[in-house]
Scaffold this motif. Structure first.
Motif, PDB file in Angstrom:
ATOM      1  N   UNK A 127      10.070  -6.185  23.053  1.00 23.66           N
ATOM      2  CA  UNK A 127       9.105  -5.088  23.088  1.00 23.66           C
ATOM      3  C   UNK A 127       8.773  -4.619  21.678  1.00 23.66           C
ATOM      4  N   UNK A 128       7.612  -3.984  21.547  1.00 24.82           N
ATOM      5  CA  UNK A 128       7.225  -3.422  20.257  1.00 24.82           C
ATOM      6  C   UNK A 128       8.066  -2.187  19.974  1.00 24.82           C
ATOM      7  N   UNK A 129       8.749  -2.196  18.849  1.00 22.21           N
ATOM      8  CA  UNK A 129       9.596  -1.076  18.476  1.00 22.21           C
ATOM      9  C   UNK A 129       9.810  -1.114  16.966  1.00 22.21           C
ATOM     10  N   UNK A 130      10.002   0.024  16.369  1.00 28.77           N
ATOM     11  CA  UNK A 130      10.263   0.080  14.936  1.00 28.77           C
ATOM     12  C   UNK A 130      11.717  -0.288  14.664  1.00 28.77           C
ATOM     13  N   UNK A 131      11.920  -1.197  13.713  1.00 25.06           N
ATOM     14  CA  UNK A 131      13.230  -1.786  13.508  1.00 25.06           C
ATOM     15  C   UNK A 131      13.338  -2.311  12.072  1.00 25.06           C
ATOM     16  N   UNK A 132      14.450  -1.990  11.401  1.00 23.62           N
ATOM     17  CA  UNK A 132      14.701  -2.506  10.049  1.00 23.62           C
ATOM     18  C   UNK A 132      16.099  -3.120  10.029  1.00 23.62           C
ATOM     19  N   UNK A 133      16.201  -4.349   9.549  1.00 22.05           N
ATOM     20  CA  UNK A 133      17.505  -5.012   9.566  1.00 22.05           C
ATOM     21  C   UNK A 133      17.619  -6.019   8.429  1.00 22.05           C
ATOM     22  N   UNK A 134      18.810  -6.619   8.324  1.00 20.74           N
ATOM     23  CA  UNK A 134      19.044  -7.727   7.406  1.00 20.74           C
ATOM     24  C   UNK A 134      18.714  -9.029   8.133  1.00 20.74           C
ATOM     25  N   UNK A 135      18.188  -9.989   7.408  1.00 21.07           N
ATOM     26  CA  UNK A 135      17.941 -11.318   7.971  1.00 21.07           C
ATOM     27  C   UNK A 135      19.291 -12.031   8.078  1.00 21.07           C
ATOM     28  N   UNK A 136      19.942 -11.881   9.228  1.00 17.35           N
ATOM     29  CA  UNK A 136      21.286 -12.420   9.417  1.00 17.35           C
ATOM     30  C   UNK A 136      21.285 -13.957   9.400  1.00 17.35           C
ATOM     31  N   UNK A 137      20.256 -14.551   9.947  1.00 17.05           N
ATOM     32  CA  UNK A 137      20.127 -16.010   9.929  1.00 17.05           C
ATOM     33  C   UNK A 137      20.152 -16.527   8.488  1.00 17.05           C
ATOM     34  N   UNK A 138      19.379 -15.883   7.646  1.00  9.91           N
ATOM     35  CA  UNK A 138      19.326 -16.309   6.246  1.00  9.91           C
ATOM     36  C   UNK A 138      20.673 -16.108   5.564  1.00  9.91           C
ATOM     37  N   UNK A 139      21.382 -15.043   5.949  1.00 12.70           N
ATOM     38  CA  UNK A 139      22.703 -14.805   5.364  1.00 12.70           C
ATOM     39  C   UNK A 139      23.649 -15.959   5.623  1.00 12.70           C
ATOM     40  N   UNK A 140      23.686 -16.436   6.883  1.00 16.44           N
ATOM     41  CA  UNK A 140      24.521 -17.584   7.210  1.00 16.44           C
ATOM     42  C   UNK A 140      24.052 -18.844   6.503  1.00 16.44           C
TER      43      UNK A 140
ATOM     44  N   UNK B 112      19.122  -4.286  16.989  1.00 17.37           N
ATOM     45  CA  UNK B 112      18.077  -4.006  17.964  1.00 17.37           C
ATOM     46  C   UNK B 112      18.674  -4.265  19.355  1.00 17.37           C
ATOM     47  N   UNK B 113      18.772  -3.236  20.182  1.00 18.82           N
ATOM     48  CA  UNK B 113      19.327  -3.420  21.530  1.00 18.82           C
ATOM     49  C   UNK B 113      18.559  -4.475  22.320  1.00 18.82           C
ATOM     50  N   UNK B 114      19.253  -5.126  23.220  1.00 20.77           N
ATOM     51  CA  UNK B 114      18.682  -6.260  23.950  1.00 20.77           C
ATOM     52  C   UNK B 114      17.356  -5.902  24.636  1.00 20.77           C
ATOM     53  N   UNK B 115      17.255  -4.721  25.207  1.00 20.89           N
ATOM     54  CA  UNK B 115      16.050  -4.309  25.945  1.00 20.89           C
ATOM     55  C   UNK B 115      14.812  -4.360  25.048  1.00 20.89           C
ATOM     56  N   UNK B 116      14.986  -4.031  23.759  1.00 21.76           N
ATOM     57  CA  UNK B 116      13.842  -3.914  22.863  1.00 21.76           C
ATOM     58  C   UNK B 116      13.512  -5.202  22.108  1.00 21.76           C
ATOM     59  N   UNK B 117      14.275  -6.265  22.337  1.00 25.13           N
ATOM     60  CA  UNK B 117      14.028  -7.506  21.604  1.00 25.13           C
ATOM     61  C   UNK B 117      12.686  -8.126  21.967  1.00 25.13           C
TER      62      UNK B 117
END
Length: 343
Positions: free
Chosen positions: A160-173, A153-158
């Motif tokens: 703001x409301x935007x559609x986004x799908x990702x891996x839980x990187x925190x949980x991975x670590x 997710x680009x910094x500008x949209x962190x």
């Protein structure tokens, strides 16, 4: 037997995308061809796809996938090949064509997101580029073309409301450190990287949180930074052999750095996993190419690709602006030989 658009395409000797456009009454296809395809479909009892029919007319039935610049590097190609393949497969199953591009044309420097939108070449965009300039953000904010961010997710949209799908990187670590600690390791080297997108910072935060939850003191001197390449993982070990005395495990935040670290350890006569256990991150194909097979944090790219495409098609079909969705999918730990336990 259920007939598919692929079957119709073979019977009619046309592409599957042509069949899809005919069934959805696309103006791009001549009426004569439409009638022939529709007749074949009717004769073979084809069941029309409700979601495809719900799309409005004068659509291209094409989705643009914007890949990150880092894919030009070997390590980027190794990592993103599976993401690209899974997205294309999901879209093709939904009977959409795909235009794969990069944020910027390498030769003309033209903004490809702006170009695809202005030329009306795509009905929607899936964006995997973590860094967007002001011009691109301005284009996205004004366009009616639906878009969704995948993985980054680009910094500008962190904020703001935007559609986004990702891996839980925190949980991975976190699960990487948690597994090593439960195996009895307390002195763990962490090899991270300074890369755009913020995923490595989140992996490090998750790694540190596991120490806290196990009531262990985290030592900042055991955190090193590579550049995600095999060579950097190898060099970090070679350059810091004197500090490995108390280290019993290594968490490298991508698989290539983990494999580089293992190579260096072997050269120095250190056995993996007997002397030092190693965990990587990503679960690329190379994890099972060399012994010991690499224990790693698996990113569920197939599930993420399917959810990303499903959400984008929902946005295409919706006549009203719906609430934005930010979805984080949990990674899993794949235990192999580099942590002393065979898979």
């Amino acid at each position: 037997m259920t007939i598919t658009t692929k079957d119709i395409a073979e019977i009619a000797n046309v592409s599957q995308s042509t069949v899809s456009r005919c069934l959805n009454d696309s103006p791009m296809i001549p009426e004569k061809t439409k009638k022939r395809i529709l007749k074949i479909a009717e004769e073979h009892g084809f069941q029309f796809n409700a979601h495809a029919r719900s799309l409005s007319a004068n659509k291209t039935y094409t989705i643009g996938v914007i890949l990150p610049k880092s894919l030009f590097d070997f390590e980027g190609e190794m990592h993103f090949r599976s993401w690209q393949n899974e997205l294309i497969e999901s879209l093709e199953q939904m009977e959409f064509d795909v235009i794969v591009s990069f944020f910027q044309n390498r030769f003309t420097k033209q903004n490809n997101i702006k170009r695809l939108i202005a030329a009306k070449k795509v009905d929607g965009l899936i964006i995997l580029e973590p860094t967007l300039d002001d011009e691109t953000i301005n284009v996205l904010e004004k366009t009616d073309v639906p878009f969704i961010f995948c993985k980054y997710i680009p910094h500008y949209y962190k904020t703001r409301d935007v559609d986004f799908v990702c891996v839980d990187q925190f949980k991975g670590g976190y699960i990487a450190a948690d597994h090593l600690i439960k195996q009895g390791h307390k002195n763990i080297m962490c090899i991270s990287a300074n890369r755009a997108g913020g995923e490595f910072e989140l992996r490090t935060e998750g790694f540190k949180a596991a120490f806290h939850d196990h009531n262990l003191q985290y030592n900042d001197s055991t955190l090193f930074y590579g550049d995600t390449t095999f060579e950097s993982g190898y060099k970090i070990i070679k350059d810091n052999m004197k500090t490995l005395g108390d280290i019993t495990a290594i968490f490298a935040q991508n698989d290539l750095m983990a494999l580089g670290a293992i190579s260096a350890l072997k050269e120095c006569g250190i056995n993996v996993p007997k002397d030092i256990a190693v965990i990587g991150f990503d679960d690329i194909e190379l994890c099972t190419f060399y012994k010991p097979y690499l224990t790693t944090v698996h990113q569920p790219t197939k599930e993420i690709a399917a959810l990303t495409c499903k959400r984008l098609i929902e946005k295409l079909n919706s006549k009203e602006e719906s609430l934005k969705q930010k979805l984080e999918i949990s990674p899993t730990l794949v235990i192999r030989e580099s942590c002393g336990i065979s898979s």
